[in-house]
Structure formats: C-alpha cells, structure tokens
Design a protein around this motif. Structure first.
Motif, short mmCIF file in Angstrom:
data_model
loop_
_atom_site.label_atom_id
_atom_site.label_comp_id
_atom_site.label_asym_id
_atom_site.label_seq_id
_atom_site.Cartn_x
_atom_site.Cartn_y
_atom_site.Cartn_z
N PRO A 148 0.84 -1.21 0.00
CA PRO A 148 0.00 0.00 0.00
C PRO A 148 0.87 1.25 0.00
CG PRO A 148 0.10 -0.96 2.19
CD PRO A 148 0.87 -1.88 1.30
N ALA A 149 0.23 2.42 -0.08
CA ALA A 149 0.98 3.69 -0.09
C ALA A 149 1.76 3.84 1.20
CB ALA A 149 0.01 4.86 -0.26
N ARG A 150 2.87 4.59 1.10
CA ARG A 150 3.73 4.80 2.29
C ARG A 150 2.98 5.67 3.31
NH1 ARG A 150 8.48 8.03 3.62
NH2 ARG A 150 10.08 6.71 4.57
N PRO A 151 2.85 5.19 4.55
CA PRO A 151 2.11 5.99 5.55
C PRO A 151 2.78 7.33 5.76
CG PRO A 151 2.53 3.76 6.33
CD PRO A 151 3.35 3.93 5.10
N ARG A 152 1.95 8.36 6.00
CA ARG A 152 2.52 9.70 6.18
C ARG A 152 3.31 9.81 7.47
NH1 ARG A 152 -2.68 13.07 8.25
NH2 ARG A 152 -3.74 11.30 9.24
N THR A 153 3.10 8.85 8.37
CA THR A 153 3.82 8.90 9.64
C THR A 153 5.32 8.68 9.46
OG1 THR A 153 3.34 6.57 9.97
CG2 THR A 153 1.85 8.15 11.00
N PHE A 154 5.75 8.29 8.29
CA PHE A 154 7.18 8.10 8.06
C PHE A 154 7.87 9.36 7.57
CE2 PHE A 154 8.09 3.68 8.81
CZ PHE A 154 6.87 3.03 8.69
N ASP A 155 7.09 10.37 7.22
CA ASP A 155 7.70 11.61 6.72
C ASP A 155 8.60 12.22 7.76
OD1 ASP A 155 4.58 12.64 5.12
OD2 ASP A 155 6.12 11.16 4.55
N GLU A 156 9.66 12.91 7.28
CA GLU A 156 10.63 13.55 8.18
C GLU A 156 9.94 14.48 9.16
OE1 GLU A 156 14.23 11.81 7.65
OE2 GLU A 156 13.88 13.57 8.92
N GLU A 157 9.05 15.28 8.62
CA GLU A 157 8.38 16.31 9.44
C GLU A 157 7.53 15.65 10.52
OE1 GLU A 157 6.07 19.03 7.03
OE2 GLU A 157 5.38 19.99 8.87
N TRP A 158 6.79 14.65 10.12
CA TRP A 158 5.92 13.94 11.07
C TRP A 158 6.76 13.32 12.17
CZ3 TRP A 158 0.45 13.03 10.42
CH2 TRP A 158 -0.12 12.25 11.41
N GLN A 159 7.87 12.66 11.78
CA GLN A 159 8.73 12.00 12.75
C GLN A 159 9.28 13.01 13.75
OE1 GLN A 159 10.22 8.60 13.09
NE2 GLN A 159 8.27 8.10 12.15
N ALA A 160 9.66 14.18 13.28
CA ALA A 160 10.19 15.22 14.18
C ALA A 160 9.14 15.64 15.19
CB ALA A 160 10.69 16.40 13.37
N LYS A 161 7.92 15.86 14.68
CA LYS A 161 6.84 16.28 15.59
C LYS A 161 6.52 15.18 16.58
CE LYS A 161 4.38 19.32 12.38
NZ LYS A 161 3.18 19.38 11.52
N GLN A 162 6.62 13.90 16.11
CA GLN A 162 6.35 12.76 16.98
C GLN A 162 7.37 12.70 18.10
OE1 GLN A 162 5.21 9.02 14.98
NE2 GLN A 162 6.76 8.01 16.23
N LEU A 163 8.62 12.91 17.74
CA LEU A 163 9.69 12.90 18.73
C LEU A 163 9.47 14.00 19.76
CD1 LEU A 163 12.48 12.16 19.81
CD2 LEU A 163 13.49 13.44 17.96
N GLN A 164 9.12 15.18 19.29
CA GLN A 164 8.91 16.31 20.19
C GLN A 164 7.77 16.01 21.15
OE1 GLN A 164 10.79 19.24 20.45
NE2 GLN A 164 9.58 19.25 22.32
N ARG A 165 6.71 15.36 20.62
CA ARG A 165 5.54 15.03 21.45
C ARG A 165 5.92 14.04 22.53
NH1 ARG A 165 0.94 11.54 21.03
NH2 ARG A 165 -0.87 12.55 21.98
N MET A 166 6.75 13.07 22.18
CA MET A 166 7.18 12.08 23.15
C MET A 166 8.00 12.73 24.27
SD MET A 166 8.20 8.94 20.61
CE MET A 166 8.97 7.89 21.81
#
Lengths: 181, 141
Positions: free
Chosen positions: A140-158
């Motif tokens: 399937p299509a690559r999940p947007r959660t793998f994008d650089e920007e998303w990952q950075a925001k995820q890290l910050q949230r954690m």
C-alpha cells in the motif's frame, strides 16, 4: 546406498530355471546417445553381481567386460604366464577388460559447481524480481507517519509527555540544554 | 604406523570377569569395550595370513581388498605384498594394478605414503612383473 553411475545392462532373456525373474527397471541413464532416441526403460537384473566404479570398492563383483573377443581370450591366456612378458599395452588392455574407469577418471573434477551456482543465482534473481513486483504493485501507499516532518513532531511530542522519564527515552534527553545527554 | 588412533577392535568373545574399569589406565583414558584390543602387528599378521592362503579364490581376494580399503588406514607394505601375490596366483594382473591405485587413493592428502609403499614393494613388483599405474599412464586423466 548403491551408487549407480554406469551400470552393466544385462540381457535377461533365457533365464532358465528362475521361476520369479526379479527385474528392476532403472531410470534413463545419462548416456547422451540414449537421450536422442525414444525412451526405453532398461531392465537390469539386480539379483546378479554388478560392476560398479567406486573409490571404496577397488574390486567390483564382476569384471567390466563380459564378452571377450578372440584377441582378449588369447591375452587372458598370456596373463597366466609371467607378467613381465606382457607389454605395457597388453597390461593396459587387461586393466580395461576388467575395469571401466581408472581411479583418476573416477576422481576427475566436474563442472557441476557451475550448474549449481548458476541455478542458485537464477532462482535468487527470480525471487528478486518477485520482491520488486511486490513492492511496486502489492504494497500500500507509504504511511505519512514516516515523513521527516511527522517524525520530528512525533519525537517532540514524546519528549513533551516525558515518555519513560526515569530509565528510558526521556531520561536520555537533557531538558535544560534541549539536546540528548 | 599409518593407522588413525580410533580403530575397530577385533574383539573375540571375552568373559566379563576380565573386564577392567576404564579409569585404571593412567595414559590411555579412553573407554574401549571390555575386550582385548588388537595390536597393529596382530592386525597386519591377520591380513597377511588372509591373503597368503595358497588356494585363495577370486571372491576372497575381492572381499578382502574391499574390506581392507574400507578401514580407516593405509595397509602396510607386507599386507599389500601378500595381496599382490594372491593376484599372481589368481592370474589377475588388472586387480594388482587396481590395488595400487586404491592404496594411493587411501593415502589421501598424505602424498608421501604412496611413494614409500611403492619403494617398499619394488622388489615384489619387479619379481611379479606388475607395472605401477604411473608406468602405465593411468594415474593421469
């Protein structure tokens, strides 16, 4: 256990006295001449002594040549006398009457490894093609959660919610300096 | 001399009363079966005697050689001498040459064993008129 490389094919006709003629049909030999003709299963009487070329069996149950020509027979007669009277050619002829392959011929290297490696690479290549096709048409299509920007925001949230602050994730983050410890 | 350390021990029927505990031997701490272990000399003598039988038949020669080649050792020159003489009694030159080939193959990577054996057997080979595989050119492809 019996290694069947080149087997003596025996004529089973005229087997007088045996009520139960046990015959074994063997698969096609690797003789290239036979592959050209139509397939006939050769019957080999396995209840009889057989010739075999094996490194661990120097003297097989029977000589290689069954049918001796007149020249062969006279040579066999000469063999009964002193062997020093035999020429090198005669000694060689006697050897070849009794045996099919010499030890050197039995131990000769083959090119089988090329077939093995080639086959391996062909199948690995084919598998590679399948894997590529799968990535192209099945995934399937690559999940947007793998994008650089998303990952950075995820890290910050954690870090903001202080995931594992004692021993784990956030414990390794230096909150004063805003960097990893 | 050419034996591997582990060999089949030719044990006869020994009574269990003669069994020794494994740990009694200070040097060889292996636990063989409780039978007598045949020495190298006894092994050689047994095989020399086997091939020396005056009226040995072709089957016995074949059986003896195939069995001997099946062991994890290169036969001593005296055993081979006896076997070659048995071939002479059976008027079988081809088998004599085959025996030499087999022995060379048994030596495996130890390339110095076969020339030694040929050197030891030279008198017998000359006497009986047996050509070595090298002289006949069948050691090469």
């Amino acid at each position: 256990m019996i290694l069947v490389s080149k087997m003596m094919l025996r004529l089973t006709a005229g087997r007088v006295g045996s009520l139960v003629a046990r015959r074994a049909t063997v698969a096609l030999t690797t003789n290239s001449a036979r592959m050209a003709s139509h397939e006939v299963a050769q019957t080999v009487d396995m209840s009889q002594p057989m010739y075999v070329d094996r490194l661990d069996t120097p003297l097989p149950d029977k000589p290689y040549t069954d049918v001796l020509t007149a020249a062969d027979k006279s040579l066999k007669q000469k063999e009964k006398g002193p062997w020093s009277q035999l020429t090198q050619e005669e000694k060689l002829a006697l050897y070849r009457l009794a045996f099919h392959q010499t030890y050197s011929e039995m131990k000769r290297p083959s090119a089988e490894w090329k077939t093995v490696l080639g086959g391996m690479f062909i199948f690995m290549g084919f598998t590679g093609l399948l894997v590529w096709w799968q990535t192209a048409y099945v995934y399937p299509a690559r999940p947007r959660t793998f994008d650089e920007e998303w990952q950075a925001k995820q890290l910050q949230r954690m870090l903001d919610m202080k995931v594992n602050p004692i021993e784990g994730f956030s414990a390794k983050w230096d909150y004063e300096k805003g960097q990893w410890k | 001399m050419f034996r591997a350390v582990f060999r089949l021990s030719a044990t006869g029927a020994r009574s269990l009363a003669r069994s020794r505990p494994c740990y009694s031997a200070p040097l060889a701490s292996r636990c063989y079966s409780h039978g007598k272990v045949e020495t190298d000399e006894e092994f050689d003598a047994r095989w020399v005697t086997y091939f020396s039988k005056p009226d040995i038949d072709a089957w016995e020669l074949r059986k003896g050689m195939n069995t001997l080649i099946g062991y994890d050792l290169v036969p001593e020159a005296k055993i081979l001498d006896s076997a070659l003489r048995a071939c002479r009694r059976l008027n079988d030159l081809a088998s004599a040459i085959r025996i030499l080939e087999a022995v060379k193959d048994k030596a495996g990577p130890h390339k110095d064993i076969y020339p030694y054996l040929i050197q030891e057997l030279k008198p017998t080979l000359s006497e009986l008129g047996i050509s070595t595989p090298e002289e006949l050119g069948i050691d090469k492809l």
